[in-house]
Scaffold this motif. Structure first.
Motif, PDB file in Angstrom:
ATOM      1  N   LYS A  70     -61.752  49.047   0.455  1.00 20.08           N
ATOM      2  CA  LYS A  70     -62.067  47.871   1.117  1.00 20.08           C
ATOM      3  C   LYS A  70     -62.352  48.237   2.725  1.00 20.08           C
ATOM      4  O   LYS A  70     -61.736  49.203   3.234  1.00 20.08           O
ATOM      5  CB  LYS A  70     -60.744  47.047   1.309  1.00 20.08           C
ATOM      6  N   ILE A  73     -66.787  48.900  -3.541  1.00 21.34           N
ATOM      7  CA  ILE A  73     -65.924  48.764  -2.314  1.00 21.34           C
ATOM      8  C   ILE A  73     -66.265  47.358  -1.675  1.00 21.34           C
ATOM      9  O   ILE A  73     -67.360  46.945  -1.873  1.00 21.34           O
ATOM     10  CB  ILE A  73     -66.529  49.835  -1.495  1.00 21.34           C
ATOM     11  N   GLN A  74     -65.308  46.778  -1.482  1.00 21.81           N
ATOM     12  CA  GLN A  74     -65.237  45.502  -0.915  1.00 21.81           C
ATOM     13  C   GLN A  74     -65.592  45.460   0.387  1.00 21.81           C
ATOM     14  O   GLN A  74     -64.824  46.163   1.122  1.00 21.81           O
ATOM     15  CB  GLN A  74     -63.765  44.661  -1.139  1.00 21.81           C
ATOM     16  N   MET A  75     -66.545  44.651   1.039  1.00 21.53           N
ATOM     17  CA  MET A  75     -66.925  44.688   2.568  1.00 21.53           C
ATOM     18  C   MET A  75     -66.336  43.205   3.064  1.00 21.53           C
ATOM     19  O   MET A  75     -66.443  42.216   2.376  1.00 21.53           O
ATOM     20  CB  MET A  75     -68.321  44.519   2.289  1.00 21.53           C
ATOM     21  N   VAL A  76     -65.671  43.626   4.022  1.00 18.51           N
ATOM     22  CA  VAL A  76     -65.119  42.221   4.727  1.00 18.51           C
ATOM     23  C   VAL A  76     -66.059  42.193   5.982  1.00 18.51           C
ATOM     24  O   VAL A  76     -65.874  43.171   6.726  1.00 18.51           O
ATOM     25  CB  VAL A  76     -63.547  42.247   4.880  1.00 18.51           C
ATOM     26  N   LEU A  77     -66.420  41.127   6.538  1.00 15.28           N
ATOM     27  CA  LEU A  77     -67.066  40.943   7.846  1.00 15.28           C
ATOM     28  C   LEU A  77     -66.352  40.024   8.650  1.00 15.28           C
ATOM     29  O   LEU A  77     -66.244  38.955   8.291  1.00 15.28           O
ATOM     30  CB  LEU A  77     -68.692  40.598   7.623  1.00 15.28           C
TER      31      LEU A  77
END
Lengths: 134, 105
Positions: free
Chosen positions: B65, B84-88
């Motif tokens: 992540k 893969i996790q994207m967090v904005l």
């Protein structure tokens, strides 16, 4: 002030970074920027043989807008061919056709890959998430 | 699961960095062991390809992540490929401590 350009949906980015004319002296490195959405429009219309309104639906724009994107793609490629210019692909006003989510508690935007558990916000673990792509 | 948060410094009270490839530091947080470490970004002044190089590093570290302000198109594509996790996050006043506390909650 003109309206802002809405994002166009693109299924897959082009598999090349550009094209270069053959047999032309490389000193004149003029280039044309082909946007991702223009590439996508050209692909949908001329490679997948979709009708313009079907293609427009896929890209999330109206049919006239699709026609304009398509037109500008064709003009750019014609210009590059005639004037022996390089074609470069640039990102433009596109979003990838993957799912993006929004957490209404902490305003984080995120995607959920297949391997992750769905349903909670990865930043604050809240369950109030919504799909962004409309 | 390991998480990377882009940071402007190497302290827990450092402020969140909105850039991904050109963030100054990366905060590596492991939610199983609770370990927090900081990694300096070597690609901060790279001419080009900072995003892709950073993704390579992220994959190497086994991170699942990434929390940042925004990702370039190339980095996005690669991260997607590696699941893969994207967090904005938009708020640039968040500190590392706050983000990690939020992750724990």
């Amino acid at each position: 002030m003109p309206r802002r350009i809405r994002l166009r949906k693109v299924v897959e980015p082009p598999r090349f970074k550009g094209y270069r004319p053959f047999g032309v002296s490389s000193k004149s490195r003029k280039s044309v920027d082909l946007l991702y959405e223009e590439y996508e429009a050209l692909k949908l219309a001329d490679y997948d043989f979709l009708k313009h309104d079907e293609a427009a639906g896929l890209m999330g724009v109206s049919r006239p807008t699709f026609a304009r994107i398509y037109e500008s793609a064709r003009r750019k490629i014609a210009m590059a061919l005639v004037e022996a210019k390089e074609i470069k692909t640039v990102f433009g006003n596109a979003i990838m056709d993957k799912d993006w989510y929004l957490c209404s508690k902490c305003n984080a935007r995120f995607n959920i890959p297949d391997t992750m558990d769905k349903g909670t916000c990865p930043a604050c673990n809240s369950k109030q998430i919504e799909l962004l792509n409309k | 699961m390991k998480t990377i948060i882009t940071s402007t410094g190497n302290q827990l009270n450092s402020v969140f960095d909105l850039r991904f490839g050109r963030a100054s530091w990366f905060c590596l947080y492991d939610d199983q062991s609770g370990e927090i470490s900081f990694i300096e970004n070597e690609n901060i002044n790279a001419q080009s390809g900072a995003g892709t190089k950073t993704v390579e590093k992220v994959v190497e570290l086994g991170v699942k992540k990434v929390i940042s302000g925004d990702f370039g198109p190339k980095a996005k594509e690669l991260l997607e490929k590696f699941n893969i996790q994207m967090v904005l996050l938009q708020d640039d006043k968040n500190t590392m401590q706050r983000i990690i506390d939020q992750l724990k909650s």
